[in-house]
Design a protein around this motif. Structure first.
Motif, short mmCIF file in Angstrom:
data_model
loop_
_atom_site.label_atom_id
_atom_site.label_comp_id
_atom_site.label_asym_id
_atom_site.label_seq_id
_atom_site.Cartn_x
_atom_site.Cartn_y
_atom_site.Cartn_z
N GLY A 1 50.42 32.04 52.94
CA GLY A 1 51.44 33.09 52.92
C GLY A 1 52.70 32.51 52.28
N CYS A 2 53.72 33.33 52.12
CA CYS A 2 54.98 32.81 51.56
C CYS A 2 55.45 31.61 52.36
CB CYS A 2 56.06 33.89 51.60
SG CYS A 2 55.79 35.19 50.39
N PHE B 1 43.72 30.85 56.10
CA PHE B 1 44.58 31.96 56.49
C PHE B 1 44.14 32.42 57.88
CE2 PHE B 1 45.71 36.66 55.78
CZ PHE B 1 47.03 36.47 56.17
N GLY C 1 53.18 33.20 59.04
CA GLY C 1 53.69 34.56 58.90
C GLY C 1 53.08 35.51 59.92
N ILE D 1 45.03 38.54 61.09
CA ILE D 1 43.79 37.78 60.89
C ILE D 1 43.64 36.68 61.94
CG2 ILE D 1 44.74 36.15 59.19
CD1 ILE D 1 42.06 36.43 57.66
N ASN E 1 53.15 37.59 50.60
CA ASN E 1 52.56 36.78 49.56
C ASN E 1 51.50 37.50 48.75
OD1 ASN E 1 50.62 33.98 49.00
ND2 ASN E 1 52.77 34.06 48.45
N THR E 2 50.88 38.52 49.33
CA THR E 2 49.85 39.25 48.57
C THR E 2 50.42 40.55 48.00
OG1 THR E 2 49.10 39.85 50.77
CG2 THR E 2 47.69 38.38 49.51
C1 LIG Z 1 40.47 34.97 54.59
C2 LIG Z 1 41.63 35.39 53.74
N1 LIG Z 1 41.91 36.70 53.58
C3 LIG Z 1 42.95 37.06 52.81
C4 LIG Z 1 43.73 36.14 52.18
C5 LIG Z 1 44.82 36.59 51.26
N2 LIG Z 1 46.19 36.35 51.80
C6 LIG Z 1 46.93 35.30 51.44
S1 LIG Z 1 48.47 35.30 52.07
C7 LIG Z 1 48.18 36.79 52.83
C8 LIG Z 1 49.26 37.51 53.58
C9 LIG Z 1 50.21 36.61 54.26
O1 LIG Z 1 50.99 37.38 55.11
P1 LIG Z 1 51.85 36.74 56.24
O2 LIG Z 1 51.01 35.87 57.10
O3 LIG Z 1 52.57 37.83 56.94
O4 LIG Z 1 52.87 35.75 55.49
P2 LIG Z 1 54.02 36.10 54.43
O5 LIG Z 1 53.40 35.96 53.07
O6 LIG Z 1 54.48 37.48 54.71
O7 LIG Z 1 55.05 35.06 54.69
C10 LIG Z 1 46.87 37.23 52.59
C11 LIG Z 1 46.30 38.50 53.09
C12 LIG Z 1 43.41 34.78 52.37
N3 LIG Z 1 44.12 33.79 51.82
N4 LIG Z 1 42.38 34.43 53.15
#
Ligand SMILES: Cc1ncc(C[n+]2csc(CCOP(=O)(O)OP(=O)(O)O)c2C)c(N)n1
Ligand code: SF4
Lengths: 289, 400
Positions: A84-85, A102, A132, A139, A166-167
Motif C-alpha cells: 500500500g502507499c 498484502f 493501511g 484483506i 495505492n491501487t
Molecule cells: C493479494 C493482493 N490483492 C490485491 C493487491 C493489490 N493492492 C495493493 S495495495 C492495495 C490497497 C492498499 O490499501 P490500504 O491498505 O488501505 O493502503 P493505502 O494504499 O491506502 O495506504 C491493494 C488492493 C495485492 N497487492 N495483493
C-alpha cells in the motif's frame, strides 16, 4: 544490538552520498534509551524519514515521522508493514522493517514476536505492525483480529485513509457509508467499520482512534501502545491520515482536513484496560513516558 | 517449557546431545520400530532441535501437526501454536524463520492452495523453513483422498521440493532437509512431500537412531541475509523510489533475484546427493529398454510392476526421483542410457511429473515418453494398470 544502528563500511565511505554520511553522524536513535525523545527533535533528527516517495503533502508521511520519533527502543524494534502507499516509505528508514504480503502483516508479526521472545529471553524486542486500512481491516482483518484474540504482544497501527490509495482509490471497509469511490460507483453500502471498538472487544488492552493532526498526541499514543504491548498484550491505534489525492485536496490541505475531523468523525476514542492503566502509571513513575 | 538459555555447546535445550547430520543419518546405531508417517515425522522433529512450528488441521496431516505440538509440550520445540488458517500459518512461519528460527510446518491439499501466495514469498526472502506436505486431492468434487495434484502448483514457487516414497525416507529426508535448506549457499525454503494416507497413515518398519541425540542448532548469523532480529544494522537501505515503481529497477532486481533463487536451488544438489544417497534411486534390470520415472508412492507401485514384468520376461527399471526441485536432469539422462520407452505413472490427473520429464529431456534423449498411467482423487495405482499400459504401448494389440 549496538546503539549505533547505522554504520557505513569504511571502505565505501568515500563513495557514499552525503545524506547517508550525515545519517551515520547525526542519527539519534539511541537517545530514546536515556529519555523519551519527543517530536521536538524532529527537525534535526536525520533518520526520521528525510525523504519519501509518497505524494507531496501526504499526511501518512508526516504521521510516520511522529510514529518513528516515539518508538521507545528503535534499535530493538521490528516494524512489519504491508502493501500500500504506507509501505512505500519503509525503504527510506534506517530501521528493521519487513514488507511481506498484502494483509498478512499481523501473522508475520506474530511469528517474529514469538521467536524473538524465544531467542532473546533477556532483551525487550518490540514488534510494531503499521499498515493501511485495506490491509488491516479488509484483506487482513482475520489476521489482525486473530492476533488480538491470541494476545500477541504486538502494537498494530492502522493508517486509516479511508480508501485503497495505492491501487487508485477503491472504497475500503473504513470508507464512510455513501461515499462514492471506484468500485463503489453508487456509494459505499455499509458503515465505516468501528475497528477501534472491534479491537477492544477482541482483546486489545489499549485502543485509540485519532487523527494525525497533533504530533505530540500521536507520539504519546504510540509510546503508550508499545509499552502496554510489551508487558500486557495487544494494542491498536487507528490514525486518520487522509488520502489528499483521492478526496481532492492539495498538498497543504491535509492538516486542515485532519483538524476538522478531530471534532467530527475522529473525535478521540480511547480504551485502556485496567491492567494497562496500572502499568502505564508505573511507566510514568520510571520516566518511560 | 524449554528455554533456549538451557542450550550448551554440547547439548540442546531439551538435553539431547548435539551431533552432525552425518552422524545422525549414517553413523549413529539404529533400532527397528513400527510406525506411521505421522509418527515418524514426530521422531524426526524430536531429533532436529526445532525452534518453532505453527499448525493448522487438515486431513491427512493433522496428526503430524498434533504430534509436533506434543513435542513442544514435552520441551523439544521452542515455539508452537495453532494459526488461524493456512494463509495465516504460512505467514506466521515466515515470520518465525525470518526472525532466525529453525521452523517447520505441515499441510495438505486445499491448505496448500489457500496459502499459495506465501510460498513464493518464502523463497523470495530466502528463509529456510521446511513444509512437510502430505499431499491430498484438491476440492472439488470433495475429496480427502491422496492425490498429488497440488505439487504442480508448487513447482515454480522457488522452493526446493523433495519427494519421499515411504516412512523411512520421510524420517531421513526431513532431517536432511533442514541441513540442506540452511546451507549458506542454498538458504531457500524446502518442501518435503509425501503422498498423504499412503505414507502418513501407513505403519511400516523403520530404523531410527536413539532419541538422545539431535542436530546442531540453526545459526541464523551464517545466513546470506541477516535475520530480522535487530541484532545487526538494517540490511536494506534504499534511497531510490521503491523498486516496483521503476520498470528498469524492477526488471533488474527481479532478473537477478529470481535467477539467484533458482541457482541456490541448483547449488543444493551436491549436499542432497550426499545426504540422500543420490538424487535418484534405481531398481530393476540395468539393461532394460523400458524405464519408469517416478516419485513418491508411484515408485512403489512401479517397482511392483517391474517385478511382474520380469516374470513375463520383460526387462524394466524404476528411476525414482528423490528431488523434483532441483530436478536431477543429469542423473536421469545417465539412467536412461539404452532405454527406448519411458513411462511416468502418477497419482494425479494432470501428469505434472510427465510434463517435467518431457520438458527436461526434450532434445537431449531419444526416447518415447509415455505420460501414464495416471490416477486421480485417491485411486490406488495397481501394478496391473501399469503392466497393461506398458503392453499397449510396447506390444500393441497383444495385451498383457
Ligand atoms: C493479494 C493482493 N490483492 C490485491 C493487491 C493489490 N493492492 C495493493 S495495495 C492495495 C490497497 C492498499 O490499501 P490500504 O491498505 O488501505 O493502503 P493505502 O494504499 O491506502 O495506504 C491493494 C488492493 C495485492 N497487492 N495483493
Ligand atoms: S495516493 Fe493518497 S495516501 Fe497515497 S501517497 Fe498519495 S496522498 Fe498519500
Amino acid at each position: 544490538m549496538a546503539l549505533d544502528i547505522y554504520k557505513i563500511n569504511p571502505e565505501f565511505r568515500d563513495i557514499m552520498p552525503k545524506e547517508i554520511i550525515e545519517l551515520e553522524e547525526n542519527a539519534t536513535w539511541a537517545q530514546n534509551q536515556e529519555r523519551p525523545r519527543g517530536i521536538k527533535e524532529l527537525p534535526e533528527t536525520k533518520e526520521l524519514l528525510e525523504e519519501h516517495s509518497l505524494c507531496a503533502g501526504c499526511p501518512e508521511a508526516a504521521t510516520l515521522r511522529y510514529v518513528l520519533s516515539a518508538l521507545p527502543k528503535p534499535e530493538d524494534t521490528v516494524i512489519v508493514n504491508s502493501t500500500g502507499c504506507t509501505s512505500l516509505m519503509f525503504p527510506h528508514i534506517a530501521l528493521h522493517t519487513v514488507h511481506s504480503l498484502f494483509g498478512n502483516q499481523n501473522a508475520v508479526a506474530s511469528g517474529i514476536k514469538r521467536v524473538l521472545e524465544w531467542r532473546f529471553p533477556d532483551t525487550q524486542k518490540d514488534v510494531v505492525v503499521l499498515a493501511g486500512d485495506g490491509a488491516t481491516v479488509d484483506i487482513g482483518l482475520d489476521y489482525t483480529l486473530q492476533s488480538f484474540f491470541r494476545q500477541e504482544k504486538i502494537t498494530t497501527i492502522c493508517f486509516d485513509n479511508e480508501v485503497y490509495a495505492n491501487t487508485g482509490g477503491q472504497e475500503s471497509g473504513m470508507t464512510a457509508k455513501g461515499q462514492v469511490f471506484k468500485m463503489a460507483p453508487t456509494g459505499k453500502k455499509f458503515d465505516k467499520v468501528p475497528m477501534w471498538e472491534l479491537a477492544k472487544t477482541s482483546g486489545c488492552h489499549y485502543s485509540v482512534n485519532m487523527t494525525g493532526s497533533a504530533p505530540k498526541a500521536v507520539a504519546k499514543a504510540v509510546r503508550e501502545a508499545i509499552l502496554v504491548a510489551r508487558e500486557i498484550g495487544p494494542t491498536y491505534l487507528n490514525i486518520y491520515t487522509p488520502c489528499i489525492l483521492e478526496i481532492g485536496l492539495s498538498a497543504n490541505e491535509g492538516l486542515g482536513e485532519m483538524k476538522d475531523q478531530d471534532k467530527d468523525r475522529f473525535a478521540s476514542y480511547k480504551h485502556v484496560s485496567p491492567e494497562a492503566e496500572e502499568y502505564l502509571k508505573k511507566c510514568k513513575k520510571e520516566g518511560l513516558l | 517449557m524449554s528455554k533456549i538459555t538451557d542450550m550448551t555447546k554440547t547439548h540442546n535445550w531439551s538435553g539431547q546431545k548435539l551431533v552432525s547430520i552425518d552422524h545422525m543419518l549414517f553413523e549413529a546405531p539404529r533400532t527397528k520400530h513400527f510406525m506411521t508417517g505421522s509418527e515418524v515425522l514426530k521422531e524426526a522433529v524430536k531429533r532436529a532441535t526445532v525452534d518453532a512450528s505453527v499448525s493448522y488441521p487438515i486431513t491427512p496431516q493433522s496428526e503430524a501437526a498434533h504430534l509436533i505440538g506434543e513435542l513442544w509440550a514435552e520441551g523439544y520445540v521452542g515455539v508452537y501454536f495453532r494459526g488461524e488458517n493456512e494463509f495465516g500459518v504460512m505467514s506466521e512461519v515466515a515470520g518465525c524463520s525470518m526472525a532466525g528460527a529453525r521452523t517447520i510446518t505441515t499441510t495438505s491439499g486445499p491448505g496448500t492452495l489457500r496459502a499459495m501466495e506465501n510460498f513464493a514469498q518464502w523463497s523470495g526472502t530466502r528463509a529456510p523453513m521446511q513444509l512437510v506436505l502430505m499431499a491430498r486431492g484438491i476440492n472439488s468434487p470433495l475429496t480427502i483422498q491422496p492425490d498429488n495434484l497440488e505439487v504442480q502448483y508448487l513447482l515454480e514457487t522457488g522452493c526446493m521440493i523433495w519427494y519421499a516414497e515411504n516412512v523411512q525416507e520421510l524420517f531421513d529426508m526431513s532431517l536432511a532437509a533442514f541441513t540442506v535448506a540452511e546451507q549458506p549457499d542454498v538458504h531457500v525454503p524446502i518442501i518435503t512431500a509425501v503422498d498423504g494416507f499412503f505414507v502418513s497413515h501407513t505403519r511400516e518398519a523403520v530404523e531410527l537412531p536413539d532419541d538422545d541425540i539431535a542436530l546442531q542448532p540453526y545459526d541464523p548469523y551464517a545466513a546470506p541475509l541477516p535475520p530480522i532480529d535487530s541484532e545487526m544494522p538494517p540490511g536494506r537501505f534504499l534511497r531510490d523510489p521503491f523498486v516496483m515503481k521503476s520498470n528498469y529497477i524492477s526488471y533488474a532486481t527481479h532478473a537477478s533475484w529470481q535467477w539467484e533463487i533458482r541457482s541456490a536451488v541448483e547449488r543444493s544438489k551436491r549436499y542432497a546427493r550426499h545426504l540422500l544417497n543420490g538424487l535418484v534411486h534405481i531398481t530393476g534390470n540395468e539393461d532394460a529398454e523400458i524405464a519408469f520415472v517416478t516419485c513418491g508412492t508411484a515408485s512403489n507401485q512401479a517397482k511392483e510392476g517391474q517385478r511382474e514384468l520380469e516374470k513375463l520376461g520383460i526387462k524394466s527399471k524404476v528411476i525414482k526421483l528423490r528431488t523434483i526441485r532441483p530436478f536431477p536432469e543429469e542423473e536421469l539422462i545417465e539412467a536412461l542410457e539404452g532405454v527406448k520407452y519411458v513411462f511416468v505413472p502418477e497419482f494425479n490427473v494432470v501428469g505434472w511429473l510427465a510434463n517435467e520429464v518431457k520438458a527436461k529431456l526434450y532434445g537431449k534423449v531419444d526416447v518415447n515418453i509415455h505420460a501414464g498411467p495416471r490416477v486421480a482423487g485417491g485411486m490406488s495405482l495397481p501394478a496391473e494398470a501399469i503392466i497393461q499400459e506398458v503392453m499397449e504401448v510396447v506390444n500393441p494389440g497383444k495385451g498383457a
